[in-house]
Design a protein around this motif. Sequence first.
Motif, PDB file in Angstrom:
ATOM      1  N   VAL A 179       0.838  -1.192   0.000  1.00  0.00           N
ATOM      2  CA  VAL A 179       0.000   0.000   0.000  1.00  0.00           C
ATOM      3  C   VAL A 179       0.882   1.254   0.000  1.00  0.00           C
ATOM      4  O   VAL A 179       0.663   2.192  -0.770  1.00  0.00           O
ATOM      5  N   MET A 180       1.885   1.267   0.857  1.00  0.00           N
ATOM      6  CA  MET A 180       2.777   2.420   0.952  1.00  0.00           C
ATOM      7  C   MET A 180       3.495   2.659  -0.374  1.00  0.00           C
ATOM      8  O   MET A 180       3.636   3.801  -0.815  1.00  0.00           O
ATOM      9  N   GLN A 181       3.967   1.597  -0.982  1.00  0.00           N
ATOM     10  CA  GLN A 181       4.738   1.726  -2.211  1.00  0.00           C
ATOM     11  C   GLN A 181       3.885   2.296  -3.335  1.00  0.00           C
ATOM     12  O   GLN A 181       4.351   3.123  -4.105  1.00  0.00           O
ATOM     13  N   THR A 182       2.634   1.899  -3.425  1.00  0.00           N
ATOM     14  CA  THR A 182       1.751   2.423  -4.467  1.00  0.00           C
ATOM     15  C   THR A 182       1.585   3.929  -4.304  1.00  0.00           C
ATOM     16  O   THR A 182       1.734   4.687  -5.276  1.00  0.00           O
ATOM     17  N   GLY A 183       1.283   4.377  -3.099  1.00  0.00           N
ATOM     18  CA  GLY A 183       1.143   5.813  -2.851  1.00  0.00           C
ATOM     19  C   GLY A 183       2.434   6.559  -3.124  1.00  0.00           C
ATOM     20  O   GLY A 183       2.427   7.652  -3.709  1.00  0.00           O
ATOM     21  N   THR A 184       3.544   5.977  -2.718  1.00  0.00           N
ATOM     22  CA  THR A 184       4.843   6.608  -2.941  1.00  0.00           C
ATOM     23  C   THR A 184       5.142   6.715  -4.431  1.00  0.00           C
ATOM     24  O   THR A 184       5.640   7.740  -4.902  1.00  0.00           O
ATOM     25  N   GLN A 185       4.832   5.674  -5.188  1.00  0.00           N
ATOM     26  CA  GLN A 185       5.080   5.708  -6.631  1.00  0.00           C
ATOM     27  C   GLN A 185       4.257   6.800  -7.306  1.00  0.00           C
ATOM     28  O   GLN A 185       4.750   7.497  -8.196  1.00  0.00           O
ATOM     29  N   ILE A 186       3.010   6.961  -6.891  1.00  0.00           N
ATOM     30  CA  ILE A 186       2.162   7.999  -7.481  1.00  0.00           C
ATOM     31  C   ILE A 186       2.730   9.383  -7.177  1.00  0.00           C
ATOM     32  O   ILE A 186       2.862  10.225  -8.071  1.00  0.00           O
ATOM     33  N   LEU A 187       3.083   9.626  -5.910  1.00  0.00           N
ATOM     34  CA  LEU A 187       3.655  10.922  -5.542  1.00  0.00           C
ATOM     35  C   LEU A 187       4.979  11.170  -6.250  1.00  0.00           C
ATOM     36  O   LEU A 187       5.241  12.270  -6.737  1.00  0.00           O
ATOM     37  N   THR A 188       5.822  10.157  -6.313  1.00  0.00           N
ATOM     38  CA  THR A 188       7.118  10.305  -6.968  1.00  0.00           C
ATOM     39  C   THR A 188       6.939  10.586  -8.457  1.00  0.00           C
ATOM     40  O   THR A 188       7.611  11.461  -9.019  1.00  0.00           O
ATOM     41  N   GLY A 189       6.038   9.870  -9.095  1.00  0.00           N
ATOM     42  CA  GLY A 189       5.767  10.107 -10.515  1.00  0.00           C
ATOM     43  C   GLY A 189       5.295  11.525 -10.765  1.00  0.00           C
ATOM     44  O   GLY A 189       5.743  12.185 -11.711  1.00  0.00           O
ATOM     45  N   PHE A 190       4.399  12.001  -9.898  1.00  0.00           N
ATOM     46  CA  PHE A 190       3.936  13.385 -10.017  1.00  0.00           C
ATOM     47  C   PHE A 190       5.117  14.343  -9.896  1.00  0.00           C
ATOM     48  O   PHE A 190       5.278  15.258 -10.720  1.00  0.00           O
TER      49      PHE A 190
END
Length: 170
Positions: A29-40
């Motif tokens: 769960v954490m990694q998915t949110g982190t990937q979205i923020l990082t991509g942004f």
Amino acid sequence: MNSQAVRPGETPSERADRNWNELMQELRVMQTGTQILTGFLLAVAFQPRFAELDDLQRGLYITLVLLAATATVLALTPVGLHRMLFHERRKVQLVRVADRLVKANLAVIGAVTVGVVALILDVALNRPTAIVAAALGVVVILLLWVGLPPLLRRRSGGATDEERPASSHM
């Protein structure tokens, strides 16, 4: 559910396996949110308006990119440790270290989330609004992540889900 609770008949190895599986689910769960923020954040630097950021906005942006990279590394570290140590029967130690890494990562992800909101509001609206939103974000995170767990413990009298009758579970 309290993953640290000892279940009847559960061996330390079984508890470590259960706790490890729960940690891995949390990390997904954490990694998915982190990937979205990082991509942004990575996409922002390639937008035409990026050149218009003032020094404070650019400094916040760089800080957020570094924090997002830190969050990614923190989330991947338990997996890397497991990969390097899994044949050595160190699951209890891995669970203990991964638990600390996940808690540290929550703080980093909270900072990234608040910072991204502040950066967006600073660019889209104005700095005072961004500062107020960031302060409110910090308060909300502290209330939910630091204040709520002890409140839930007090309301349940310290009993875990395993110790409560099924009819009293939420």
